[in-house]
Design an enzyme around this catalytic site. Structure first.
Site, PDB file in Angstrom:
ATOM      1  CB  THR A   1       7.783  12.602  -7.646  1.00  0.00           C
ATOM      2  OG1 THR A   1       8.523  11.937  -7.115  1.00  0.00           O
ATOM      3  CG2 THR A   1       8.555  13.742  -8.639  1.00  0.00           C
ATOM      4  N   GLY A   2       5.558  11.615  -5.457  1.00  0.00           N
ATOM      5  CA  GLY A   2       4.419  11.213  -5.116  1.00  0.00           C
ATOM      6  C   GLY A   2       3.720  10.387  -5.466  1.00  0.00           C
TER       7      GLY A   2
ATOM      8  CE  LYS B   1      -5.010   9.416   7.779  1.00  0.00           C
ATOM      9  NZ  LYS B   1      -4.826   7.723   8.105  1.00  0.00           N
TER      10      LYS B   1
ATOM     11  CG  HIS C   1      -9.590   9.780   8.987  1.00  0.00           C
ATOM     12  ND1 HIS C   1      -9.190  10.925   8.345  1.00  0.00           N
ATOM     13  CD2 HIS C   1      -9.181   8.963   7.958  1.00  0.00           C
ATOM     14  CE1 HIS C   1      -8.565  10.692   7.701  1.00  0.00           C
ATOM     15  NE2 HIS C   1      -8.055   9.893   7.432  1.00  0.00           N
TER      16      HIS C   1
END
Length: 483
Positions: free
Chosen positions: A19-20, A148, A240
């Site tokens: 649900t995030g 992450k 990244h």
């Protein structure tokens, strides 16, 4: 639309944090598109798991709304959504307690790939991994995916690795970095290792320097409190940009297998020289004319956290000695753009008398917003008047010759399907993460120890002036963002 995808093996995918925000914006719409294209076997299922109390129908409606809002609008339709949500189930679960685990176990089916996607805070990784193993929900060939940030420093990354490895083998752990799922990032490997044109020139004898840029036009609004504990170095460079650096600088692996590729990436990180404060420019965006500044968003009027960082990095090995890598990333910059620009050396002698000297070629690998590859070359300026030189771009995306029956995959689409396939090539290994933190920690400690405050820069600019001087002192300049 004709699909060229091959269905993956049937799976049970448990999405923790279903649900995030990340699940709503990226993960569930990506799964929907793969379903649309026929990549799911008929018996595959997705089980949402979170603290929220709701029934299956409520969860399905929530997912349908997410797909309508964040899916590709020209492809979303009610018929496909109705079919997709029939694959969904839901369990209300307590990551640190007993609630929901027995119910989740009843949903697991034998002879299915079992994948557990942890779209939750890193503080819950260990608890969930332990529960999955102790309840028997996780088997010896299950896969666990973690997002992450993977640690805040070396010590915390080691602790997370220890917690995961206490319950899963390294071959079962998928540390996801969505940058590695981008089409152009993988094309970089194809460009280097499937063609004889570039690899003989891919060294310090022919390459003057490399610029890696990840520029964002938005600020940290909505996540200022989190970002202020992280900053650009932890949020972007350590993961990244480090991954892009590794893929650019790595040696050719012996074969295209997960560990062969990741072994070479680790070697690059281990070859990185320490970075002095004099080779770093840090900045923090400031508002004007009613615009909110970084500190307004962070909620700390004295914040010393950087929203921009640029640095000069040296790879100490035979291939790259003397060729610097310039990295930069920041918020609220002129425009959104991510790219790797490889600057080849200038020709050693100008044979065209009376004309400006030819400039070295620049190979630009664009990651966003428009993925593609361009080689900037020197040609004769068309028309009469002698031999005048000018710059021209050679488009190497081959867009017109590639099939148009499917839009490019979102990075999450590719990576999630790689989890189901059991392919770890585009995922970070534990020692790779720890090596990156071992390099980054002393850099962060260096400016913390000297109270090296970030310099202000205007919203919509290219960053602080110090970032320009970082290259000017080497008689180089940054490539214009987005050009």
């Amino acid at each position: 639309m004709v699909s060229r995808v091959i269905p993956v093996q049937s799976f049970d995918l448990v999405l923790f944090g279903a649900t995030g925000d990340l699940a709503r914006r990226k993960i569930l719409p990506s799964l929907f598109h793969r379903f649309q294209l026929g990549q799911f076997s008929d018996s595959s299922r997705i089980i949402g798991a979170s603290r929220s109390d709701m029934d299956v129908d409520s969860f399905r409606e929530r997912v349908a709304e997410a797909v309508r809002e964040f899916g590709q609008q020209d492809e979303v339709n009610d018929k496909d959504i109705a079919a997709f949500v029939t694959l969904l189930d839901y369990v209300a679960i307590d990551a640190k307690g007993d609630r929901g685990w027995d119910e989740l176990a009843t949903h697991m089916r034998p002879d299915m790939v079992r994948a557990f996607y942890l779209s939750v805070a890193p503080s819950l990784f260990g608890d969930i991994a332990t529960r999955l193993r102790s309840t028997g929900i996780a088997t010896d060939d299950s896969r666990i995916v973690v997002e992450k940030p993977f640690g805040h420093d070396l010590a915390s990354a080691q602790a997370l690795n220890k917690a995961l490895r206490a319950n899963f083998e390294e071959s079962q752990i998928y540390r996801i970095d969505h940058y590695l799922g981008k089409e152009t990032v993988q094309n970089l490997m194809a460009l280097r290792f499937a063609n004889s044109l570039f690899e003989p020139l891919w060294n310090s004898s022919h390459i003057d320097h490399v610029q890696i840029t990840v520029a964002e036009s938005i600020g940290v609004e909505g996540r200022g409190e989190y970002y202020d504990r992280s900053g650009a170095m932890r949020d972007m460079v350590q993961n990244h940009l480090m991954q892009l650096l590794c893929l650019t600088a790595m040696e050719p692996p012996g074969n295209f297998t997960p560990d062969a590729v990741r072994n070479e990436k680790v070697k690059v990180i281990e070859a990185l020289e320490p970075v002095e404060n004099s080779d770093i420019a840090r900045g923090q965006y400031r508002g004007h004319d009613g615009q909110a500044s970084y500190r307004d968003h962070a909620g700390d009027p004295d914040s010393q956290t950087e929203s921009f960082i640029a640095m000069k990095v040296q790879v100490a090995n035979w291939r790259w000695a003397g060729t610097p890598f310039y990295l930069r990333t920041g918020k609220c910059l002129r425009e959104r753009a991510s790219e790797i620009a490889v600057f080849f050396r200038d020709p050693p002698h100008n044979i065209f008398q009376g004309s400006d000297p030819a400039k070295g070629n620049v190979l630009v690998i664009r990651l966003q917003p428009d993925e593609g590859i361009t080689l900037h070359t020197t040609i004769k300026d068309p028309g009469p008047g002698g031999m005048r030189l000018t710059q021209a771009a050679l488009d190497m995306t081959f867009a017109d010759s590639l099939p148009h029956d499917e839009r490019p995959q979102d990075a999450y689409e590719r990576l999630i399907m790689d989890v189901i396939r059991g392919n770890q090539t585009l995922f970070m290994r534990g020692d790779e993460v720890e090596a990156a933190w071992a390099w980054a920690d002393p850099i962060i400690a260096g400016w913390d120890g000297t109270r090296h405050a970030p310099l202000p820069y205007d919203i919509g600019s290219s960053g602080p002036e110090d970032s320009l001087r970082l290259l000017h002192r080497d008689e180089r300049s940054w490539r214009s963002i987005g050009k």
